[in-house]
Scaffold this motif. Structure first.
Motif, PDB file in Angstrom:
ATOM      1  N   ALA A 140       0.805  -1.225   0.000  1.00 31.71           N
ATOM      2  CA  ALA A 140       0.000   0.000   0.000  1.00 31.71           C
ATOM      3  C   ALA A 140       0.842   1.281   0.000  1.00 31.71           C
ATOM      4  O   ALA A 140       0.559   2.197  -0.779  1.00 31.71           O
ATOM      5  N   PRO A 141       1.884   1.373   0.843  1.00 33.15           N
ATOM      6  CA  PRO A 141       2.693   2.597   0.811  1.00 33.15           C
ATOM      7  C   PRO A 141       3.348   2.835  -0.545  1.00 33.15           C
ATOM      8  O   PRO A 141       3.449   3.983  -0.993  1.00 33.15           O
ATOM      9  N   ARG A 197       2.175   2.024  -3.417  1.00 34.59           N
ATOM     10  CA  ARG A 197       1.137   2.506  -4.336  1.00 34.59           C
ATOM     11  C   ARG A 197       0.760   3.936  -4.004  1.00 34.59           C
ATOM     12  O   ARG A 197       0.528   4.753  -4.903  1.00 34.59           O
ATOM     13  N   GLU A 198       0.689   4.233  -2.714  1.00 36.52           N
ATOM     14  CA  GLU A 198       0.364   5.600  -2.308  1.00 36.52           C
ATOM     15  C   GLU A 198       1.444   6.564  -2.782  1.00 36.52           C
ATOM     16  O   GLU A 198       1.147   7.658  -3.294  1.00 36.52           O
ATOM     17  N   PHE A 199       2.684   6.127  -2.658  1.00 42.10           N
ATOM     18  CA  PHE A 199       3.792   6.960  -3.116  1.00 42.10           C
ATOM     19  C   PHE A 199       3.703   7.202  -4.619  1.00 42.10           C
ATOM     20  O   PHE A 199       3.853   8.335  -5.088  1.00 42.10           O
ATOM     21  N   ARG A 207       1.101   7.191  -6.416  1.00 45.08           N
ATOM     22  CA  ARG A 207      -0.044   8.070  -6.654  1.00 45.08           C
ATOM     23  C   ARG A 207       0.349   9.537  -6.444  1.00 45.08           C
ATOM     24  O   ARG A 207       0.036  10.405  -7.253  1.00 45.08           O
ATOM     25  N   GLU A 208       1.070   9.789  -5.357  1.00 40.87           N
ATOM     26  CA  GLU A 208       1.495  11.159  -5.064  1.00 40.87           C
ATOM     27  C   GLU A 208       2.450  11.674  -6.140  1.00 40.87           C
ATOM     28  O   GLU A 208       2.322  12.809  -6.613  1.00 40.87           O
ATOM     29  N   ARG A 252       0.554  12.286  -9.315  1.00 41.07           N
ATOM     30  CA  ARG A 252      -0.332  13.436  -9.153  1.00 41.07           C
ATOM     31  C   ARG A 252       0.445  14.739  -9.282  1.00 41.07           C
ATOM     32  O   ARG A 252       0.001  15.683  -9.935  1.00 41.07           O
ATOM     33  N   ASP A 297      -4.916   8.113 -10.224  1.00 43.44           N
ATOM     34  CA  ASP A 297      -5.054   6.756  -9.680  1.00 43.44           C
ATOM     35  C   ASP A 297      -4.759   5.702 -10.730  1.00 43.44           C
ATOM     36  O   ASP A 297      -4.044   4.729 -10.463  1.00 43.44           O
ATOM     37  N   HIS A 346      -1.540   3.127 -10.872  1.00 41.17           N
ATOM     38  CA  HIS A 346      -1.733   1.675 -10.962  1.00 41.17           C
ATOM     39  C   HIS A 346      -0.919   1.103 -12.122  1.00 41.17           C
ATOM     40  O   HIS A 346      -0.269   0.064 -11.978  1.00 41.17           O
TER      41      HIS A 346
END
Lengths: 211, 211
Positions: free
Chosen positions: A121-122, A124-126, A128-129, A132, A147, A151
């Motif tokens: 999860a981290p 993927r979150e990274f 995403r940021e 973005r 998003d 992915h």
DNA sequence: GTCTATACTTGGATAGAC
DNA sequence: GTCTATCCAAGTATAGAC
């Protein structure tokens, strides 16, 4: 944290990387750590728990390295350069191999999937940021939601890693980064022309949404 | 081909898909095939050889389905539509899972890597042909060599499959196909404008090379 | 070709000495 | 905390009856 605990985690990482999930037994890992097999169960309860701890360790290490990079990413080109740098190091050190082995190994152990997903999860979150941040300054922001792009990036890295480990050759993966960089430059050059196309409407609409 | 042979191959495919490489033992596969464990060794010599036969079977099945699609792909949009159709079916049936399990499992068995790579070769060759066909009629042909694009496509599919199996959800993967389709349409609309940019030079140069 | 029986190895996990 | 010793389950592979 205990000394043997750390040795076991390190040995588990090495074993996952070099011999894969299917051979990552308590005996093999303990031998590599230079300690007794029973200590795996004393310190971690089960082999699976040790492997998860190993993945968490790798995850934490990588997140530290990644966050340092996020600060110096403004343009798409810069992001791609940074990503290549990190990915090349990860490929070399086998960090992504540990991840792919755990993802595919999760099919074999009931209940392991969600735990691996939590470690991922981290990452993927990274992604995403990072995505973005780049898309915000780009006219393609509305064409490709962050998003979805994130992915795709994570999937691409996993797939490139698998092919590199299968071929024993990471040149093809790195060549794609160079290609992406060249395409990023072109996108930057296209940007001034975007207003001439219908893309411009989407880009401006997105800018309004952000404000 | 013998009846039990086929049953064992089918059972091996199912086992790889549902429980992964690490649990694909002779006993489990034989039980699933409804026959005795010793038959694995009689028909295939070893468990590894049976697993390779299973991967070869999946490969052959998919190649048949893929080649039917290559005929009806002219534009980028058509190719993406076809690819989505096939990939959705593969994802549902777990064909790509068998492949990813064998790739990561290859780390655990000495000498397995090259054999898995040999099975994957037709997939990669197919992707190369499909990508080449589309790029030939596109102005981006010189920006992205077919070999690199094909490598990226295969890596992307492997990665999307891993994330889908980890999340137990293939919606994110399919959404990316829809997005790719939309981008393909835009590329088609951009094409007439390419001559106005410096891209035009590359595209024309490429056309000359082809003739 | 298929089965049973078996030899041998490896692995997960625990008990108990130190 | 670490080790030895041990139990038990599961795996690979083979021999031999049918």
């Amino acid at each position: 944290m205990s000394d043997t605990r750390a040795a076991l985690v390190a040995a588990a990482i090495d074993t996952l990387r070099e011999s894969g999930f299917a051979t990552a037994s308590a005996r093999r890992i303990a031998q590599r750590a230079g300690c007794n097999q029973a200590l795996v169960f004393y310190h971690f309860g089960s082999v699976t728990d040790l492997l998860v701890a190993a993945l968490e360790e790798v995850s934490a290490q990588r997140m530290d390295a990644y966050r340092c990079l996020l600060d110096r990413t403004g343009t798409l080109t810069e992001l791609i350069d940074s990503a290549r740098e990190v990915f090349e190091a990860d490929l070399e050190a086998g960090h992504v191999t540990v991840l792919t082995e755990m993802i595919s190994g999760a099919q074999s152990v009931p209940g392991l999937g969600p735990r691996v997903a939590a470690c991922l999860a981290p990452w993927r979150e990274f992604a995403r940021e990072a995505v973005r941040g780049v898309l915000a300054a780009s006219p393609v922001a509305r064409l490709v939601p962050a998003d979805e792009a994130a992915h795709a990036v994570v999937a691409g890295l996993l797939g490139l890693e698998m092919l590199a480990s299968l071929d024993g050759d990471q040149a093809a993966a790195l060549a794609l980064f160079d290609r992406a960089r060249a395409l990023g430059d072109i996108l930057d050059r296209i940007r001034p022309l975007a207003a001439l196309l219908d893309l411009g409407g989407a880009a401006r609409a997105n800018t309004r949404e952000d404000s």
